[in-house]
Design an enzyme around this catalytic site. Sequence first.
Site, short mmCIF file in Angstrom:
data_model
loop_
_atom_site.label_atom_id
_atom_site.label_comp_id
_atom_site.label_asym_id
_atom_site.label_seq_id
_atom_site.Cartn_x
_atom_site.Cartn_y
_atom_site.Cartn_z
N HIS A 55 4.92 5.46 0.88
CA HIS A 55 5.47 6.74 1.33
C HIS A 55 6.55 6.53 2.39
CE1 HIS A 55 1.81 9.23 -0.19
NE2 HIS A 55 2.73 9.05 -1.12
N HIS A 138 -4.17 13.60 -1.46
CA HIS A 138 -3.48 12.36 -1.13
C HIS A 138 -3.70 11.38 -2.29
CE1 HIS A 138 -2.55 8.52 0.81
NE2 HIS A 138 -1.84 9.22 1.68
N GLU A 140 -4.22 8.26 -2.47
CA GLU A 140 -5.32 7.32 -2.29
C GLU A 140 -6.67 7.99 -2.58
OE1 GLU A 140 -7.61 4.91 1.24
OE2 GLU A 140 -5.44 5.13 1.44
N SER A 282 4.57 2.01 6.54
CA SER A 282 5.50 1.94 5.41
C SER A 282 6.96 2.04 5.84
CB SER A 282 5.18 3.05 4.40
OG SER A 282 5.05 4.30 5.03
#
Length: 323
Positions: A55, A138, A140, A282
């Site tokens: 992201h 999300h 994940e 990230s």
Amino acid sequence: MTPTASILSHDRRRLTVRLATPRGFCAGVDRAIQIVERAIEKFGAPVYVRHEIVHNRHVVERLKAMGAVFVKELDDCPDDRPVVFSAHGVPKSVPATARAREMMFLDATCPLVSKVHVEAERHHAAGRHIILIGHAGHPEVIGTLGQLPSGAISLVETVEDAEGFRRPGDAPLAYATQTTLSVDDTAEILATLKRRFPELPDPHKEDICYATTNRQDAVKRLAADCDLVLVVGSANSSNSVRLVEVALRAGARDARLVDDAAQVDWAWLDGVSTLGITAGASAPEQLIEALIDAVRARFDAHVVEDDGERETVTFKLPRELTA
């Protein structure tokens, strides 16, 4: 230095800049990005990537320029080109579909997310109902929920959810967490669950990953001494958003999330004498360096790097890219 430059240097307001350590890329993000880069190098463009590999807008745009094509689902991919699964993990149905279509796929799921998947399967095999602490929607969380049959995992997002959770039947319980959550928020939710269900076992290892924990600890160390903390990261990056929350909770007068230096409103620095800078897991280091350069262009900046955990973790690339 010219006389004019000298005058400007003296006129600029002094600013202390504290750099959090560690900050930016973690091993899982670095591995995921390398998988896309190596795949393009080995198989040529285009290489398809299911969802954003990580992201961060700048990372995604750079990989697009190299030949990566980002898609929402496998339906958007041709059968004859490689596809990479993002670092956040995917439901089991995704690789199953890819195999059925005889697609060449590479799994860039962070090994620490994969560990949560393995733990969830272990608990399910032992007959336990799993409580997953995380944020609905999300990637994940979607990936973890998709490791097991529907109804095997209950998602808990808040302390209120933890208070309202009802055990399905008399099933023994276990829990897992999204790896990028705030350590403090997770602790509060977990304390509520353990008060209600004292038999809840601890996971074998902490689910919240080392990189998330280290970056949050680094922000806690500097936040109370900062008038403002700037967190470099994209708005859809869970760990970056959590860093802003952690900074405010730890005593920073103000904290802001910025994609890059161009997003800084320099009016935020009015009255600021100490600025903290960090970045989500990230966010590339170049964005942090560019932000520091932008600060130095406007202030007589004294940059100090905080002492913190030095990370040495690395994760291996898939065999398909190293053979």
